[in-house]
Design a protein around this motif. Sequence first.
Motif, PDB file in Angstrom:
ATOM      1  N   ALA A  61      -3.882 -15.747 -12.057  1.00 42.22           N
ATOM      2  CA  ALA A  61      -2.673 -15.225 -11.399  1.00 42.22           C
ATOM      3  C   ALA A  61      -2.492 -15.840 -10.016  1.00 42.22           C
ATOM      4  CB  ALA A  61      -2.745 -13.704 -11.297  1.00 42.22           C
ATOM      5  N   ASP A  62      -3.586 -16.031  -9.299  1.00 44.56           N
ATOM      6  CA  ASP A  62      -3.495 -16.620  -7.959  1.00 44.56           C
ATOM      7  C   ASP A  62      -2.957 -18.052  -7.999  1.00 44.56           C
ATOM      8  OD1 ASP A  62      -4.343 -14.316  -6.715  1.00 44.56           O
ATOM      9  OD2 ASP A  62      -6.424 -14.991  -6.462  1.00 44.56           O
ATOM     10  N   GLY A  63      -3.092 -18.716  -9.131  1.00 44.55           N
ATOM     11  CA  GLY A  63      -2.613 -20.087  -9.252  1.00 44.55           C
ATOM     12  C   GLY A  63      -1.240 -20.238  -9.883  1.00 44.55           C
ATOM     13  N   VAL A  64      -0.644 -19.131 -10.333  1.00 51.17           N
ATOM     14  CA  VAL A  64       0.671 -19.206 -10.977  1.00 51.17           C
ATOM     15  C   VAL A  64       1.729 -19.569  -9.938  1.00 51.17           C
ATOM     16  CG1 VAL A  64       2.490 -17.852 -12.119  1.00 51.17           C
ATOM     17  CG2 VAL A  64       0.120 -17.659 -12.889  1.00 51.17           C
ATOM     18  N   ARG A  65       2.535 -20.569 -10.284  1.00 48.42           N
ATOM     19  CA  ARG A  65       3.651 -20.988  -9.439  1.00 48.42           C
ATOM     20  C   ARG A  65       4.959 -20.628 -10.137  1.00 48.42           C
ATOM     21  NH1 ARG A  65       2.522 -26.967  -9.890  1.00 48.42           N
ATOM     22  NH2 ARG A  65       2.178 -26.129 -11.950  1.00 48.42           N
ATOM     23  N   ARG A  66       6.014 -20.606  -9.386  1.00 51.11           N
ATOM     24  CA  ARG A  66       7.328 -20.260  -9.934  1.00 51.11           C
ATOM     25  C   ARG A  66       7.670 -21.128 -11.156  1.00 51.11           C
ATOM     26  NH1 ARG A  66      11.065 -16.943  -8.079  1.00 51.11           N
ATOM     27  NH2 ARG A  66      10.065 -16.750  -6.055  1.00 51.11           N
ATOM     28  N   VAL A  67       7.371 -22.409 -11.088  1.00 47.39           N
ATOM     29  CA  VAL A  67       7.686 -23.317 -12.191  1.00 47.39           C
ATOM     30  C   VAL A  67       6.899 -22.961 -13.462  1.00 47.39           C
ATOM     31  CG1 VAL A  67       5.993 -25.111 -11.583  1.00 47.39           C
ATOM     32  CG2 VAL A  67       8.104 -25.747 -12.771  1.00 47.39           C
ATOM     33  N   ASP A  68       5.713 -22.370 -13.293  1.00 44.77           N
ATOM     34  CA  ASP A  68       4.892 -21.976 -14.445  1.00 44.77           C
ATOM     35  C   ASP A  68       5.522 -20.845 -15.252  1.00 44.77           C
ATOM     36  OD1 ASP A  68       2.907 -23.812 -13.665  1.00 44.77           O
ATOM     37  OD2 ASP A  68       1.972 -22.305 -12.342  1.00 44.77           O
ATOM     38  N   LEU A  69       6.466 -20.152 -14.644  1.00 47.90           N
ATOM     39  CA  LEU A  69       7.108 -19.008 -15.297  1.00 47.90           C
ATOM     40  C   LEU A  69       8.383 -19.402 -16.041  1.00 47.90           C
ATOM     41  CD1 LEU A  69       6.637 -16.528 -12.333  1.00 47.90           C
ATOM     42  CD2 LEU A  69       5.221 -16.737 -14.392  1.00 47.90           C
ATOM     43  N   LYS A  70       8.695 -20.670 -16.028  1.00 46.90           N
ATOM     44  CA  LYS A  70       9.912 -21.174 -16.677  1.00 46.90           C
ATOM     45  C   LYS A  70       9.576 -21.707 -18.061  1.00 46.90           C
ATOM     46  CE  LYS A  70      12.314 -20.580 -12.920  1.00 46.90           C
ATOM     47  NZ  LYS A  70      13.084 -19.369 -12.810  1.00 46.90           N
ATOM     48  N   GLY A  71      10.572 -21.734 -18.915  1.00 43.71           N
ATOM     49  CA  GLY A  71      10.410 -22.335 -20.235  1.00 43.71           C
ATOM     50  C   GLY A  71       9.831 -21.386 -21.254  1.00 43.71           C
ATOM     51  N   ASP A  72       9.553 -21.945 -22.409  1.00 43.06           N
ATOM     52  CA  ASP A  72       9.036 -21.175 -23.539  1.00 43.06           C
ATOM     53  C   ASP A  72       7.585 -21.533 -23.819  1.00 43.06           C
ATOM     54  OD1 ASP A  72      11.528 -20.014 -23.970  1.00 43.06           O
ATOM     55  OD2 ASP A  72      12.116 -21.493 -25.483  1.00 43.06           O
ATOM     56  N   MET A  73       6.926 -20.654 -24.532  1.00 39.02           N
ATOM     57  CA  MET A  73       5.593 -20.947 -25.041  1.00 39.02           C
ATOM     58  C   MET A  73       5.582 -20.619 -26.527  1.00 39.02           C
ATOM     59  SD  MET A  73       3.331 -17.837 -23.345  1.00 39.02           S
ATOM     60  CE  MET A  73       1.865 -18.070 -24.332  1.00 39.02           C
ATOM     61  N   THR A  74       4.761 -21.332 -27.256  1.00 40.79           N
ATOM     62  CA  THR A  74       4.658 -21.150 -28.705  1.00 40.79           C
ATOM     63  C   THR A  74       3.195 -20.981 -29.077  1.00 40.79           C
ATOM     64  OG1 THR A  74       6.629 -22.522 -29.039  1.00 40.79           O
ATOM     65  CG2 THR A  74       5.180 -22.223 -30.935  1.00 40.79           C
ATOM     66  N   TRP A  75       2.932 -20.037 -29.984  1.00 42.19           N
ATOM     67  CA  TRP A  75       1.574 -19.811 -30.472  1.00 42.19           C
ATOM     68  C   TRP A  75       1.670 -19.282 -31.891  1.00 42.19           C
ATOM     69  CZ3 TRP A  75       4.267 -16.527 -27.402  1.00 42.19           C
ATOM     70  CH2 TRP A  75       4.394 -15.201 -27.841  1.00 42.19           C
ATOM     71  N   ALA A 113       7.724 -16.131 -19.141  1.00 39.71           N
ATOM     72  CA  ALA A 113       7.807 -14.933 -18.296  1.00 39.71           C
ATOM     73  C   ALA A 113       7.770 -13.660 -19.134  1.00 39.71           C
ATOM     74  CB  ALA A 113       9.068 -14.976 -17.434  1.00 39.71           C
ATOM     75  N   LYS A 114       8.453 -13.661 -20.261  1.00 40.01           N
ATOM     76  CA  LYS A 114       8.469 -12.483 -21.145  1.00 40.01           C
ATOM     77  C   LYS A 114       7.069 -12.236 -21.714  1.00 40.01           C
ATOM     78  CE  LYS A 114      10.973 -10.638 -25.125  1.00 40.01           C
ATOM     79  NZ  LYS A 114      12.027 -10.950 -26.119  1.00 40.01           N
ATOM     80  N   ALA A 115       6.361 -13.293 -22.081  1.00 34.51           N
ATOM     81  CA  ALA A 115       5.003 -13.144 -22.608  1.00 34.51           C
ATOM     82  C   ALA A 115       4.077 -12.557 -21.537  1.00 34.51           C
ATOM     83  CB  ALA A 115       4.480 -14.487 -23.098  1.00 34.51           C
ATOM     84  N   ILE A 116       4.237 -12.981 -20.298  1.00 36.48           N
ATOM     85  CA  ILE A 116       3.405 -12.455 -19.209  1.00 36.48           C
ATOM     86  C   ILE A 116       3.720 -10.981 -18.963  1.00 36.48           C
ATOM     87  CG2 ILE A 116       2.943 -12.618 -16.726  1.00 36.48           C
ATOM     88  CD1 ILE A 116       3.244 -15.697 -17.066  1.00 36.48           C
ATOM     89  N   VAL A 117       4.992 -10.615 -18.970  1.00 35.38           N
ATOM     90  CA  VAL A 117       5.356  -9.200 -18.819  1.00 35.38           C
ATOM     91  C   VAL A 117       4.738  -8.388 -19.956  1.00 35.38           C
ATOM     92  CG1 VAL A 117       7.272  -7.552 -18.867  1.00 35.38           C
ATOM     93  CG2 VAL A 117       7.451  -9.624 -17.473  1.00 35.38           C
ATOM     94  N   HIS A 118       4.799  -8.908 -21.177  1.00 34.12           N
ATOM     95  CA  HIS A 118       4.200  -8.206 -22.319  1.00 34.12           C
ATOM     96  C   HIS A 118       2.691  -8.023 -22.110  1.00 34.12           C
ATOM     97  CE1 HIS A 118       2.981  -6.942 -26.263  1.00 34.12           C
ATOM     98  NE2 HIS A 118       2.089  -7.910 -26.219  1.00 34.12           N
ATOM     99  N   PHE A 119       2.032  -9.063 -21.649  1.00 32.32           N
ATOM    100  CA  PHE A 119       0.593  -9.029 -21.388  1.00 32.32           C
ATOM    101  C   PHE A 119       0.240  -7.846 -20.482  1.00 32.32           C
ATOM    102  CE2 PHE A 119      -2.576 -10.925 -18.249  1.00 32.32           C
ATOM    103  CZ  PHE A 119      -3.702 -10.758 -19.031  1.00 32.32           C
TER     104      PHE A 119
END
Length: 169
Positions: A101-115, A129-135
């Motif tokens: 979390a200390d290393g998360v930057r604004r740009v890291d919260l953009k875009g999609d992730m797939t798993w 960002a939605k996945a992080i909120v869910h976490f």
Amino acid sequence: MIDPGYVRMMARYNSWQNSQLMPLLQDMTLGELAQDRGAFFGGLLSTANHLLWGDTLWMSRFDPSVVPPAAGIPESTTMHPTAGAWAADRFRLDGKIRFWADGVRRVDLKGDMTWYSGAMGREVTCPVAKAIVHFFNHQTHHRGQIHVMITGMGMKAPVSDLFYLPEDD
């Protein structure tokens, strides 16, 4: 939706909440921990284990240095046989979450992730960002269940209101 400050605050909140639960759970007998109390995952230790499993799985998606759990959801409740073993892994993972979390930057919260979701049996894509909120929401949800089980035992559960989060934590 969220910014890096939110991620850091929620990582601190997660760590603070778990640090309050550790001594309570470690002071209980295995019988108290294992007793089915009607929660979705049964008892206190099984719910705490599932939460640790879920946090590990999500962190492996956010941070490639975190190894995903080998077991699936059905086995998630039995990761650790004792509160002491659970607390040791919980402490280590909470440190990793805070470091990430200390290393998360604004740009890291953009875009999609797939798993690949084992629960859904397919690949899933959603905004990072939605996945992080869910976490963080998943953590709060299951700690809420633990809180109810503790108060149902007639014990005083730790304070959980976010505004009580110590600033110098």
